[in-house]
Motif scaffolding. Structure first.
Motif, mmCIF file in Angstrom:
data_model
loop_
_atom_site.group_PDB
_atom_site.id
_atom_site.type_symbol
_atom_site.label_atom_id
_atom_site.label_comp_id
_atom_site.label_asym_id
_atom_site.label_seq_id
_atom_site.Cartn_x
_atom_site.Cartn_y
_atom_site.Cartn_z
ATOM 1 N N ALA A 17 -24.257 133.686 -64.080
ATOM 2 C CA ALA A 17 -24.488 135.143 -64.981
ATOM 3 C C ALA A 17 -24.000 135.085 -66.594
ATOM 4 N N GLY A 18 -24.394 134.052 -66.926
ATOM 5 C CA GLY A 18 -24.588 133.233 -68.463
ATOM 6 C C GLY A 18 -23.361 133.028 -68.103
ATOM 7 N N ARG A 19 -22.345 132.215 -67.843
ATOM 8 C CA ARG A 19 -21.272 131.620 -67.440
ATOM 9 C C ARG A 19 -20.650 130.778 -66.777
ATOM 10 N N VAL A 20 -20.410 129.533 -67.635
ATOM 11 C CA VAL A 20 -20.041 128.009 -67.796
ATOM 12 C C VAL A 20 -18.740 127.962 -67.219
ATOM 13 N N ARG A 21 -18.493 127.261 -65.635
ATOM 14 C CA ARG A 21 -17.117 127.209 -64.974
ATOM 15 C C ARG A 21 -17.506 125.280 -64.844
ATOM 16 N N VAL A 22 -16.610 124.954 -65.428
ATOM 17 C CA VAL A 22 -16.716 122.773 -64.931
ATOM 18 C C VAL A 22 -15.679 123.342 -63.666
ATOM 19 N N LEU A 23 -16.429 122.647 -62.961
ATOM 20 C CA LEU A 23 -15.338 122.281 -61.519
ATOM 21 C C LEU A 23 -15.100 121.094 -61.464
ATOM 22 N N LYS A 24 -15.320 119.995 -62.328
ATOM 23 C CA LYS A 24 -14.784 118.983 -61.571
ATOM 24 C C LYS A 24 -15.070 118.417 -63.728
ATOM 25 N N GLY A 25 -13.864 117.341 -64.035
ATOM 26 C CA GLY A 25 -14.332 116.571 -65.573
ATOM 27 C C GLY A 25 -14.109 117.264 -66.121
ATOM 28 N N HIS A 26 -13.648 116.744 -67.317
ATOM 29 C CA HIS A 26 -13.093 117.768 -68.767
ATOM 30 C C HIS A 26 -14.192 117.422 -69.930
ATOM 31 N N PRO A 27 -15.294 118.011 -69.994
ATOM 32 C CA PRO A 27 -15.899 117.714 -71.196
ATOM 33 C C PRO A 27 -15.243 118.769 -72.435
ATOM 34 N N SER A 28 -16.117 117.945 -73.122
ATOM 35 C CA SER A 28 -15.246 118.550 -74.643
ATOM 36 C C SER A 28 -15.708 120.114 -74.592
ATOM 37 N N GLN A 29 -14.796 120.287 -75.476
ATOM 38 C CA GLN A 29 -15.334 121.735 -76.403
ATOM 39 C C GLN A 29 -16.204 122.284 -76.806
ATOM 40 N N LEU A 30 -16.833 121.384 -77.907
ATOM 41 C CA LEU A 30 -18.230 121.705 -77.984
ATOM 42 C C LEU A 30 -19.155 121.795 -77.381
ATOM 43 N N LYS A 31 -18.788 120.907 -76.412
ATOM 44 C CA LYS A 31 -20.333 120.849 -75.123
ATOM 45 C C LYS A 31 -20.019 122.501 -74.660
ATOM 46 N N LEU A 32 -18.964 122.649 -74.164
ATOM 47 C CA LEU A 32 -18.334 124.158 -73.080
ATOM 48 C C LEU A 32 -19.294 125.081 -74.525
ATOM 49 N N ASN A 33 -18.950 125.087 -75.412
ATOM 50 C CA ASN A 33 -19.252 126.063 -76.636
ATOM 51 C C ASN A 33 -20.764 126.109 -76.485
ATOM 52 N N ALA A 34 -21.580 124.487 -76.363
ATOM 53 C CA ALA A 34 -23.201 124.718 -76.961
ATOM 54 C C ALA A 34 -23.677 125.512 -75.502
ATOM 55 N N LEU A 35 -22.897 125.130 -74.629
ATOM 56 C CA LEU A 35 -23.907 125.307 -73.044
ATOM 57 C C LEU A 35 -23.809 127.018 -73.009
#
Length: 78
Positions: A17-35
């Protein structure tokens, strides 16, 4: 399938539903915001996901939209 992804993935993202959830790993906040920005106005399946592996490939669940794959690769490129 999930246990297989758990073993081979370095980073694993689920989009629901448009929300990104990280199930494994530690991506940067910049990547999460861009996604999150990318998926805000897109019509997506109920639940889909993608993951990166050690050989620096990005794999997508079969129901992931094809037109979004290049943009995701540009953001998550390991």
């Amino acid at each position: 399938m999930a246990s297989f992804i758990e073993r081979v993935a370095l980073q694993w993202f689920e989009v629901q539903a448009g929300r990104v959830r990280v199930l494994k790993g530690h991506p940067s906040q910049l990547k999460l915001n861009a996604l999150k920005e990318l998926f805000d106005n897109e019509k997506l399946p109920a639940v889909t996901s993608f993951w990166t592996t050690r050989d620096k490939c990005i794999h997508f669940k079969l129901n992931f939209p094809h037109h979004l794959r290049p943009a995701v690769r540009a953001i998550v490129d390991p």
